[in-house]
Design a protein around this motif. Sequence first.
Motif, PDB file in Angstrom:
ATOM      1  N   UNK A 157       0.889  -1.187   0.044  1.00 53.01           N
ATOM      2  CA  UNK A 157       0.132  -0.104  -0.060  1.00 53.01           C
ATOM      3  C   UNK A 157       0.834   1.153  -0.037  1.00 53.01           C
ATOM      4  N   UNK A 158       0.228   2.514  -0.460  1.00 54.22           N
ATOM      5  CA  UNK A 158       1.034   3.646  -0.259  1.00 54.22           C
ATOM      6  C   UNK A 158       1.358   3.871   1.083  1.00 54.22           C
ATOM      7  N   UNK A 159       2.529   4.175   1.345  1.00 55.25           N
ATOM      8  CA  UNK A 159       3.193   4.223   2.892  1.00 55.25           C
ATOM      9  C   UNK A 159       3.314   5.709   3.359  1.00 55.25           C
ATOM     10  N   UNK A 160       2.964   6.094   4.437  1.00 52.93           N
ATOM     11  CA  UNK A 160       3.192   7.444   4.900  1.00 52.93           C
ATOM     12  C   UNK A 160       3.171   7.540   6.202  1.00 52.93           C
ATOM     13  N   UNK A 161       4.236   8.261   6.701  1.00 47.75           N
ATOM     14  CA  UNK A 161       4.631   8.309   8.051  1.00 47.75           C
ATOM     15  C   UNK A 161       4.180   9.722   8.463  1.00 47.75           C
ATOM     16  N   UNK A 162       3.670   9.721   9.584  1.00 49.80           N
ATOM     17  CA  UNK A 162       3.329  11.190  10.149  1.00 49.80           C
ATOM     18  C   UNK A 162       3.903  11.595  11.411  1.00 49.80           C
ATOM     19  N   UNK A 163       3.945  12.692  11.841  1.00 47.51           N
ATOM     20  CA  UNK A 163       4.645  13.108  12.978  1.00 47.51           C
ATOM     21  C   UNK A 163       4.275  12.498  14.361  1.00 47.51           C
ATOM     22  N   UNK A 181      -2.081  13.836  15.518  1.00 44.10           N
ATOM     23  CA  UNK A 181      -3.262  13.772  14.845  1.00 44.10           C
ATOM     24  C   UNK A 181      -3.739  14.774  13.862  1.00 44.10           C
ATOM     25  N   UNK A 182      -3.044  16.076  14.126  1.00 45.35           N
ATOM     26  CA  UNK A 182      -3.378  17.107  12.897  1.00 45.35           C
ATOM     27  C   UNK A 182      -2.730  16.683  11.705  1.00 45.35           C
ATOM     28  N   UNK A 183      -1.297  16.242  12.021  1.00 47.34           N
ATOM     29  CA  UNK A 183      -0.332  16.014  10.955  1.00 47.34           C
ATOM     30  C   UNK A 183      -1.081  14.596  10.006  1.00 47.34           C
ATOM     31  N   UNK A 184      -1.530  13.654  10.754  1.00 47.46           N
ATOM     32  CA  UNK A 184      -2.067  12.466  10.232  1.00 47.46           C
ATOM     33  C   UNK A 184      -3.354  12.859   9.427  1.00 47.46           C
ATOM     34  N   UNK A 201      -6.944  10.082  17.342  1.00 48.22           N
ATOM     35  CA  UNK A 201      -6.541   9.192  16.253  1.00 48.22           C
ATOM     36  C   UNK A 201      -8.004   8.617  15.742  1.00 48.22           C
ATOM     37  N   UNK A 202      -8.700   8.209  16.550  1.00 47.82           N
ATOM     38  CA  UNK A 202     -10.095   7.542  16.646  1.00 47.82           C
ATOM     39  C   UNK A 202     -10.822   8.504  15.807  1.00 47.82           C
ATOM     40  N   UNK A 203     -10.876   9.822  16.180  1.00 48.43           N
ATOM     41  CA  UNK A 203     -11.767  10.789  15.393  1.00 48.43           C
ATOM     42  C   UNK A 203     -11.275  10.948  13.986  1.00 48.43           C
ATOM     43  N   UNK A 204      -9.872  11.190  14.097  1.00 48.44           N
ATOM     44  CA  UNK A 204      -9.622  11.453  12.718  1.00 48.44           C
ATOM     45  C   UNK A 204      -9.898  10.330  11.492  1.00 48.44           C
ATOM     46  N   UNK A 205      -9.867   8.949  12.117  1.00 45.14           N
ATOM     47  CA  UNK A 205      -9.978   7.653  11.334  1.00 45.14           C
ATOM     48  C   UNK A 205     -11.548   7.777  11.066  1.00 45.14           C
TER      49      UNK A 205
END
Length: 392
Positions: free
Chosen positions: A146-152, A156-159, A190-194
């Motif tokens: 899958x496209x792989x992205x690391x966040x800070x 959660x905002x960066x995510x 994180x759950x909210x962003x998801x």
Amino acid sequence: MPPTFTQLNLQLETLTAQNLYRCRRIIDSPQGIHLQLDGKAVINFCSNDYLGLANHPAVALAFKNAVDRYGVGSGSAHLICGHNTAHHALEEELAAFTRRERALLFSTGYLANLGVIAALVGRGDAVFEDRLNHASLLDGGLLSGARFKRYAHADAADLASHLANAAGNQLIVSDGVFSMDGDFAPLTNLADVAKQHGAWLMVDDAHGLGVIGEQGGGLLDYYGLSQADVPVLMGTLGKALGTFGAFVAGSEVLIETLIQKARTYIYTTALPPAIAEATRASLKIVITESWRRDKLDTLVKRFRRGAGQLGLALMPSASAIQPIVIGDSRTTVAVSQALLDAGFLVSAIRPPTVPQGSARLRVTFSALHEEQQVDRLLDALAKAALSAEGLA
Ligand SMILES: *Cc1c(COP(=O)(O)O)cnc(C)c1O
């Protein structure tokens, strides 16, 4: 000419020059607070046996009785003829413990993470990972295709900024308690962003399970996050539970999908059933003996107070993992060695396990430590830090 390993040898020499060469130490005693290490008695401050269950008599007895009943090997993978009644009972108990519909055993946490991520996402999908995630989660993301992205880290905002324009299935993956830093992931955010982006959230709670929450339910229990909030929960059995192996918990559909599709579930030998029986015994202790968590808490607070007085740089961690970041690998190894000479085992954690320039001592506590031992460790740390300044 037979092939030689000249290049490999050069690489090993480079690692040595960079103070990144890793050596094993031989333990000749049960796991616990007191270890016999290379022939010397030391006090152990770096294991993941947070509750002191790896050598608990009831856990050991359950293991021995199960060996009498089921023998040693499982004989096969779960889907061929290796799925034993002991595995099945443990899965049901782990599902109840984590308040999920079902749980599925994996032979190790590393295998669980590789298998789960690739079963859920692949080409055309995207996976988002905290940059300080455990190596097995990062490897799982990379291997999935899958496209792989690391966040800070813990951001959660960066995510959210990365999620906005992704296509296909989206999987967010995070450690619960970060294994080398000891801090908690902001799971509610994180759950909210998801939810806002229709993404799935997977949490690896290897270091929270058993240790956090009133009955050791882990970080999801602590934050009150349900299966709907965090659909994929992974936990290990080799840390607070004191045995070996791992599991994934979630919905019926998730678990059935993993049974059909997770290659690291399908193509590997099942855990020995006796390990499952030992884990059932340790799970009972985890749930009922909350004094072990209270004791850990007392020890951690005492350590943080003392370390603060010494002016040691601690990380914002409330968990049993209390790293002291030193930065440079050479000094970190020197301080670790000075502690060992003083009779304390605290391992030096260096890149690539942690980011460049953030080598550290990873101090961990166990419910079996005594407060006096914490004070003695602090004394030894003060002396080791002083002598290391001369070395640096
Ligand atoms: C230890 C650990 C694993 C790997 O589990 P094993 O059972 O040891 O393979 C995975 N994730 C995290 C966060 C860990 O700390």
